[in-house]
Design a protein around this motif. Structure first.
Motif, short mmCIF file in Angstrom:
data_model
loop_
_atom_site.label_atom_id
_atom_site.label_comp_id
_atom_site.label_asym_id
_atom_site.label_seq_id
_atom_site.Cartn_x
_atom_site.Cartn_y
_atom_site.Cartn_z
N GLU A 528 -40.85 -9.47 -5.31
CA GLU A 528 -40.98 -8.25 -4.51
C GLU A 528 -41.86 -8.49 -3.28
N LEU A 540 -32.10 -8.67 -5.46
CA LEU A 540 -33.51 -8.82 -5.79
C LEU A 540 -33.67 -8.76 -7.30
N HIS A 542 -36.25 -8.20 -9.05
CA HIS A 542 -37.06 -7.07 -9.54
C HIS A 542 -36.26 -5.77 -9.56
N GLU A 543 -35.21 -5.69 -8.71
CA GLU A 543 -34.36 -4.50 -8.75
C GLU A 543 -33.45 -4.54 -9.97
N LYS A 546 -36.08 -4.06 -13.18
CA LYS A 546 -37.14 -3.05 -13.26
C LYS A 546 -36.74 -1.93 -14.21
#
Length: 546
Positions: A528, A540, A542-543, A546
């Motif tokens: 991130e 991404l 982290h997307e 998450k």
């Protein structure tokens, strides 16, 4: 079918040699690839930071062939050794017959053949396009005028071993020489035959693939590139190719910025003063003594880093230029057995372990982290009553049952060699290809690609996580969690690339309450943070997680 001359006309090149008409083009570049070729031609320092799988190799081939054909430029491609065979095959596939007009040499051979080829090229001329690994690049770009020569490599002038016995020369007053005739000084040094060898051989166009290897600006490799840049001055072109210009932490970007945009910062210290927030913290040093060090805890002015990074670079995301299904990234939580967890906590708390006859007492946090991760993966090395046939392996079994390699080829990513060999034996029924950095890596990858009986590849994410095309698989598992976004994204991109017809499914085993879990959290946090500079709109991690 179009030819290379047609492509030159499209690019506005009017001084290409006539033989370009003889080179057919089975594939025409995509518009984004044509734009990259134009950028190469306009700049002597440039980087293609496009995502893995977009097609960075083809534009590099085009520009290299053009530069080499003009007669005043020698071109070098430097990359990890496992990519060299694939790279050479592609240049012949993309430009059939080019080897009839340009001499292309590959130094990814054993030591004996390497010396034979170098000797032959010294006599008859070096290749127009030279392919080599980063280690060989360092060897052929050594700036030192003199090098130490081991005593076992001393000879008399007539070629006999200089020493009869220890400290007993064959001819006491004779001058020692190297086997190739260089005189050895009283200090045991001889003239360095490799000093700026590439420069002396006429190479001044340098491509570096998987160029995140140059991010460590203080490393021997990065200094080697800078040494050649300084030696050639304005008579040099440097082109970098990597899908991960910021491999782990934001400060990593300085290494590539210093090569493609050297005026952006006076020094690394200047970069850190402008962008890195540091705090003092106590760590345990040697002999258990606590010391204060400054560590980076955050970043500022990321916009300026982005500007410096992309002044002479561009990045294309694959889903902006091609149709690919979005990957599915998931996690499986794993908990160690009580006995395994007790051993882990004891070692982490005591900072002490016994490995066979060796006592391990890590001095630094990084050494402690490496030890802790090894206890998770290879507990039997520390306690023979524990086994690698444990909860982590059981989670892998369950994942494998859900995928079924009989229907789909699969990839398992690991780090420790022992783990990779263990998984190879555990799943021998699937005839797995094993890739952990040894010399057979290319053969094993080809077997995974082409042998229908080879249903699995067990791969070290460092050795096999970059550059390879593995679109024949779309299921992968991270048995051991990578420590950086670069390693994770590069591994994922082996399957998530042009030619992939299925949804790529990537699963991370997350060992709860351990450094492995911390790695997982850091992986997402660093990804991130790095994206504030790279500014990807998609893909991404982290997307996804998450």
């Amino acid at each position: 079918m179009a030819c290379l001359q047609n492509l030159m006309s499209e690019l506005g090149v009017d001084n290409a040699p006539e033989w370009f008409q003889e080179i057919s083009l089975p594939n025409w570049p995509m518009p984004t690839q044509l734009e990259t070729v134009r950028k190469y031609a306009e700049n002597t320092r440039y980087a293609d930071f496009s995502e893995p799988g977009v097609g960075k190799t083809f534009p590099a081939h085009i520009h290299a062939i053009l530069m080499a054909s003009l007669g005043e430029n020698g071109v070098v491609f430097t990359m990890p050794p496992k990519l060299l065979e694939q790279f050479e095959e592609e240049i012949y596939d993309f430009f059939p017959g080019v080897q009839n007009h340009l001499k292309i040499g590959n130094l990814n051979v054993n030591a004996g053949k390497k010396m034979d080829r170098i000797t032959e090229w010294d006599e008859n001329g070096w290749p127009d396009i030279l392919l080599l690994s980063y280690d060989v690049y360092r060897m052929l770009n050594d700036p030192a005028p003199m090098k130490a020569v081991g005593r076992n490599l001393w000879f008399t002038e007539d070629g006999q071993p200089y020493w009869i016995a220890k400290d007993e020369p064959r001819y006491p007053k004779a001058t020692p020489f190297t086997k190739d005739g260089r005189q050895v000084s009283e200090r045991g040094k001889a003239k360095n035959r490799w000093q700026f060898k590439l420069k002396r051989a006429g190479y001044n166009v340098l491509f570096f693939d998987e160029a995140h290897a140059l991010c460590g600006s203080q490393s021997i490799l990065s200094r080697s590139v800078k040494d050649m840049s300084d030696a050639l001055g304005d008579d040099i072109a440097i082109y970098l190719m990597t899908g991960t210009p910021v491999p782990t932490h934001l400060e990593d970007s300085y290494g590539v910025i210093s090569l493609i945009n050297p005026d952006a910062y006076i020094s690394r210290h200047s970069f850190e003063r402008q962008h890195c927030i540091k705090e003092s913290m106590k760590v345990r040093g040697k002999a258990g003594k606590e010391i204060n060090i400054k560590t980076i805890v955050g970043y500022v002015n990321e916009d300026k880093v982005h500007e410096a990074l992309y002044k002479n670079a561009r990045r294309v995301q694959k889903r902006n230029v091609m149709t690919l299904p979005e990957p599915r990234v998931s996690q499986v939580r794993v908990r160690l057995s009580p006995k395994h967890r007790k051993l882990y906590r004891q070692v982490v708390n005591d900072r002490f372990a016994v490995l066979g006859d060796t006592i391990l007492a890590p001095d630094s946090q990084s050494e402690m982290r490496a030890l802790a991760l090894r206890i998770i993966s290879c507990p039997d090395e520390f306690d023979p009553s524990l086994s690698m046939d444990n909860e982590v392996a059981a989670a892998c079994d369950q994942w494998l049952d859900s995928v079924n390699p009989a229907n789909f080829k699969v990839i398992i990513w690991g780090y420790h060699r022992k783990v990779i060999e263990y998984l190879g034996k555990r799943y021998s029924e699937w005839n797995p290809a094993i890739v952990y950095g040894g010399g057979s890596g290319s053969e094993e990858i080809n077997r995974f690609k082409k042998d229908p009986k080879c249903r699995m590849a067990v791969v070290n994410w460092v050795s096999g996580g970059a550059g390879l095309n593995l679109q024949m698989a779309h299921h992968m598992l991270f048995y051991e969690c990578p420590t950086s976004p670069k390693d994770a994204k590069q591994a994922l991109a082996r399957c998530d690339r042009k030619g992939q017809a299925n949804i790529v499914n990537a699963t991370f085993l997350r060992v709860m309450g351990t450094f492995s879990d911390r790695n997982f959290k850091n992986l997402l946090r660093n990804e991130e943070s790095n994206n504030k500079v790279v500014r990807d709109k998609k893909d991404l991690l982290h997307e996804y997680l998450k």
